[in-house]
Scaffold this active site. Sequence first.
Site, PDB file in Angstrom:
ATOM      1  N   SER A  70     -42.605   7.573  -8.435  1.00 18.03           N
ATOM      2  CA  SER A  70     -44.035   7.826  -8.658  1.00 18.03           C
ATOM      3  C   SER A  70     -44.388   9.266  -8.286  1.00 18.03           C
ATOM      4  O   SER A  70     -45.132   9.938  -9.015  1.00 18.03           O
ATOM      5  CB  SER A  70     -44.887   6.861  -7.816  1.00 18.03           C
ATOM      6  OG  SER A  70     -44.569   5.528  -8.142  1.00 18.03           O
ATOM      7  N   ASN A 149     -39.616  -0.251 -18.335  1.00 12.14           N
ATOM      8  CA  ASN A 149     -39.345  -1.139 -17.199  1.00 12.14           C
ATOM      9  C   ASN A 149     -39.659  -2.601 -17.487  1.00 12.14           C
ATOM     10  O   ASN A 149     -39.151  -3.484 -16.815  1.00 12.14           O
ATOM     11  CB  ASN A 149     -40.113  -0.678 -15.962  1.00 12.14           C
ATOM     12  CG  ASN A 149     -41.552  -0.348 -16.245  1.00 12.14           C
ATOM     13  OD1 ASN A 149     -41.854   0.490 -17.098  1.00 12.14           O
ATOM     14  ND2 ASN A 149     -42.453  -1.007 -15.561  1.00 12.14           N
ATOM     15  N   SER A 197     -35.464   7.514  -9.353  1.00 14.46           N
ATOM     16  CA  SER A 197     -35.738   6.839  -8.092  1.00 14.46           C
ATOM     17  C   SER A 197     -34.473   6.112  -7.623  1.00 14.46           C
ATOM     18  O   SER A 197     -33.757   5.527  -8.436  1.00 14.46           O
ATOM     19  CB  SER A 197     -36.874   5.831  -8.293  1.00 14.46           C
ATOM     20  OG  SER A 197     -37.131   5.151  -7.092  1.00 14.46           O
ATOM     21  N   ALA A 198     -34.216   6.145  -6.322  1.00 17.27           N
ATOM     22  CA  ALA A 198     -32.972   5.561  -5.792  1.00 17.27           C
ATOM     23  C   ALA A 198     -32.983   4.037  -5.784  1.00 17.27           C
ATOM     24  O   ALA A 198     -31.962   3.407  -6.052  1.00 17.27           O
ATOM     25  CB  ALA A 198     -32.721   6.089  -4.377  1.00 17.27           C
ATOM     26  N   HIS A 199     -34.153   3.431  -5.483  1.00 16.74           N
ATOM     27  CA  HIS A 199     -34.129   1.986  -5.241  1.00 16.74           C
ATOM     28  C   HIS A 199     -33.968   1.133  -6.488  1.00 16.74           C
ATOM     29  O   HIS A 199     -33.784  -0.077  -6.408  1.00 16.74           O
ATOM     30  CB  HIS A 199     -35.357   1.544  -4.427  1.00 16.74           C
ATOM     31  CG  HIS A 199     -36.640   1.445  -5.190  1.00 16.74           C
ATOM     32  ND1 HIS A 199     -37.136   0.252  -5.641  1.00 16.74           N
ATOM     33  CD2 HIS A 199     -37.528   2.382  -5.571  1.00 16.74           C
ATOM     34  CE1 HIS A 199     -38.289   0.471  -6.265  1.00 16.74           C
ATOM     35  NE2 HIS A 199     -38.545   1.752  -6.230  1.00 16.74           N
ATOM     36  N   CYS A 323     -45.920  -4.243 -10.518  1.00  8.73           N
ATOM     37  CA  CYS A 323     -47.243  -3.695 -10.215  1.00  8.73           C
ATOM     38  C   CYS A 323     -48.346  -4.471 -10.921  1.00  8.73           C
ATOM     39  O   CYS A 323     -49.469  -4.515 -10.453  1.00  8.73           O
ATOM     40  CB  CYS A 323     -47.323  -2.243 -10.648  1.00  8.73           C
ATOM     41  SG  CYS A 323     -45.836  -1.331 -10.288  1.00  8.73           S
TER      42      CYS A 323
HETATM   43  C1  LIG Z   1     -40.159   1.832 -10.509  1.00  5.81           C
HETATM   44  C2  LIG Z   1     -40.592   2.815 -11.520  1.00  5.81           C
HETATM   45  C3  LIG Z   1     -41.333   3.944 -11.154  1.00  5.81           C
HETATM   46  C4  LIG Z   1     -41.789   4.184  -9.737  1.00  5.81           C
HETATM   47  O1  LIG Z   1     -40.727   4.513  -8.877  1.00  5.81           O
HETATM   48  P1  LIG Z   1     -40.957   4.366  -7.288  1.00  5.81           P
HETATM   49  O2  LIG Z   1     -39.719   4.979  -6.707  1.00  5.81           O
HETATM   50  O3  LIG Z   1     -41.065   2.919  -7.010  1.00  5.81           O
HETATM   51  O4  LIG Z   1     -42.170   5.147  -6.959  1.00  5.81           O
HETATM   52  C5  LIG Z   1     -41.704   4.840 -12.130  1.00  5.81           C
HETATM   53  N1  LIG Z   1     -41.339   4.636 -13.410  1.00  5.81           N
HETATM   54  C6  LIG Z   1     -40.623   3.560 -13.812  1.00  5.81           C
HETATM   55  C7  LIG Z   1     -40.238   3.423 -15.240  1.00  5.81           C
HETATM   56  C8  LIG Z   1     -40.236   2.611 -12.879  1.00  5.81           C
HETATM   57  O5  LIG Z   1     -39.545   1.553 -13.280  1.00  5.81           O
END
Ligand SMILES: *Cc1c(COP(=O)(O)O)cnc(C)c1O
Length: 398
Positions: A70, A149, A197-199, A323
């Site tokens: 984000s 996503n 993003s890592a997670h 979300c």
């Molecule tokens: C999860 C996600 C984000 C946000 O990433 P965070 O590390 O959770 O802030 C942004 N874009 C997409 C497409 C995502 O799947």
Amino acid sequence: MIYLDNAATTKTAPEVVEAMLPFFSEYYGNASSIYTLGSASKKALNQARRTLADYLGAKQEEIYFTAGGSEADNWALKAAAEAYRDKGKHIITTRIEHHAVLHTCEYLEKQGYEVTYAGVDENGIVKLEELEAAIRPDTILISVMYANNEVGTLQPIREIGQMAHDRGILFHTDAVQAFGQLPIQVDELHIDMLSASAHKVNGPKGVGCLYIRSGLKLRSFIHGGAQERSRRAGTENIPGIVGFGKAIERAVRIMPEKTKKETELRDYLIKQIYEKIPYCRLNGDRSRRLPGNVNFSFQFVEGESLLIMLDMKGICGSSGSACTSGALDPSHVLLALGLSHELAHGSLRLTLSEENTREEMDTVVEAIAEIVGKLRAMSPLYEDFMKSQTAGSCASDL
Ligand SMILES: *Cc1c(COP(=O)(O)O)cnc(C)c1O
């Protein structure tokens, strides 16, 4: 428990946790300090940066660590808008972006920018002609996500990048869902900025990165110390960054095997659901989708009820994105694909990992079939629908 919500977040891989641990208790030095303890952190920071840069075919100094996807999206869009406002105030994005991009665009609209939200076809693929038609002389930025996503659809990133570059427009992609899942080369794809993003890839939560092509004069996101070449101040999250680096090293190593396994499981799950449950439809493109993404809508069923009943059987899934599942509005992505509100509300997203098995898929399909049957038995709409079907006619899918 059967965990099928890997698009929301993933389990941190044991080797990632192991790599992170010494940076809490042993090598806790500040990477900016000059003594040996500090340089251990600095070295680990640089190594993680190199891993990410190599994966993208980028230079180390083009990788900026952030506190997640984000933040990277916010930085890319706001800084690019500011940097190029003398050239124009028009931005193009799509209707299926993550809220980190959409809500940032809404903020920019309040700041006087104009945003065009391009549509997608019924499978969730961006319409290139619509995107091209939206380009104006004052367009400064195009932002299109790599992989969606919710429905897992992969976008024609190279073509979009080429289109942007031919016209001297910056191109940003939110690659959070694709990062570590597919090979990505920023030069080949004409990408100027990329969020990750890592997670989402078996790394820790709260760490991500923004790739910024060298030469782009984007403002700092956080002002303060000289960290991240003075563009993103604040003492670095060394354990998190080390974990991110390890997660990508691992992701690249297991990619062929993981892709093969998830694709097989995905296709098996799709086939089984179609076979065992009537009146359902697969959302998103059948083949141009992430290996682990399955998204179905079940007619006459409420997604939230389905989720709660699956949870009682120890199955974790999602309806829309993590979300949106707290909200009453149906997913903006499914609506953009042209689904009715009813079908959008009746959606179930199951996202796989390489640890899932065929037996788990069988268990899940059986559970969905049972729950969907129960929910439909309570639905007056379903009752009316069944009565209206002529006796003996074949139940066709939607
Ligand atoms: C999860 C996600 C984000 C946000 O990433 P965070 O590390 O959770 O802030 C942004 N874009 C997409 C497409 C995502 O799947």
